[in-house]
Design an enzyme around this catalytic site. Sequence first.
Site, short mmCIF file in Angstrom:
data_model
loop_
_atom_site.label_atom_id
_atom_site.label_comp_id
_atom_site.label_asym_id
_atom_site.label_seq_id
_atom_site.Cartn_x
_atom_site.Cartn_y
_atom_site.Cartn_z
N LYS A 175 -5.79 -7.51 1.76
CA LYS A 175 -6.71 -6.44 1.70
C LYS A 175 -7.35 -6.84 0.36
O LYS A 175 -7.27 -7.75 -0.29
CB LYS A 175 -6.04 -5.25 1.25
CG LYS A 175 -5.30 -5.19 0.32
CD LYS A 175 -5.78 -4.89 -1.21
CE LYS A 175 -4.65 -4.80 -2.23
NZ LYS A 175 -5.48 -4.81 -3.56
N ASP A 228 0.47 0.75 -2.14
CA ASP A 228 -0.25 0.27 -1.28
C ASP A 228 0.27 0.03 0.27
O ASP A 228 -0.56 -0.07 0.95
CB ASP A 228 -1.01 -1.37 -1.87
CG ASP A 228 -1.79 -1.10 -3.08
OD1 ASP A 228 -2.08 0.00 -3.17
OD2 ASP A 228 -1.99 -2.32 -3.55
#
Length: 291
Positions: free
Chosen positions: A10, A141
């Site tokens: 990401k 996350d």
Amino acid sequence: MTLSWPSPAKLNLFLYITGKRPDGYHNLQTLFQFLDYGDTLTFTPRNDTQLTILTPVEGVADEDNLIIKAAKLLRQYCYQHHIPLRYQGADISIDKKLPMGGGLGGGSSNAATTLIALNYHWQAGLSDETLATLGVTLGADVPVFVKGHAAFAEGIGEILTPASPKECWYLVAHPGISIPTPTIFTDPELKRNSPIRSLGALLQAPFANDCEMIARKRFREVEYLLSWLLEYAPSRLTGTGACVFGEFESQEAASEVLINAPEWVHGFVAQGVNISPVHLFRSRIPVLLHP
């Protein structure tokens, strides 16, 4: 059935720290987008309860590996809620491409892919919402990777709103060091008072990362790398580092810069994607049913 599942990277397209909480955590606003690049995890279900990493990660004991922690967490949840499982163990191989301490979410992504993959292989039948609730106990996350859509995150990162940023091409470069997250968040000079803004307002403003100044100041490797990349494209730190990324209009433009980069530059070219490769993969494999 043995299957190889993607575990994507990401980027934090922007990251603003809006305050520090009494519990020591920081409130933030950030925009997550996945990359079509990352690790690959291969799972083979076992008839016993063994969880085996066939390709150990250097410097990480199996019991500390988020993959094993995620597998045990999923299994324990199913035990506690009397959910029957077709299998309860697995052999797991890791093709590791993402650097640790790079700000690309490698560990969190591995945990999320494990939850999604073993939910499938073990035929637990849990929803992504339940998996995300489990995942947040492993890392802030993890839920965005489980839910599988680019997102605007607030709070400590757990409040997610789906978003659809432009799917640009990126040159992601690694300076050859790892930056532990606490190193950045405990720095007294870290900016902690960015104004809280709406996603619409943030998308209209130039993107930035409040952690970047500290990373550049404390790690000269980051400073050198970012200074080089900024000569070619708008570039920023991702997360708390150490990786940086430059934004390009095409794969060819990004690749040309990487091909002609100095020898000390190590990186890859990837496209930002708003739907996680894990979810795309899952949508293409057959549904398993209990015999």
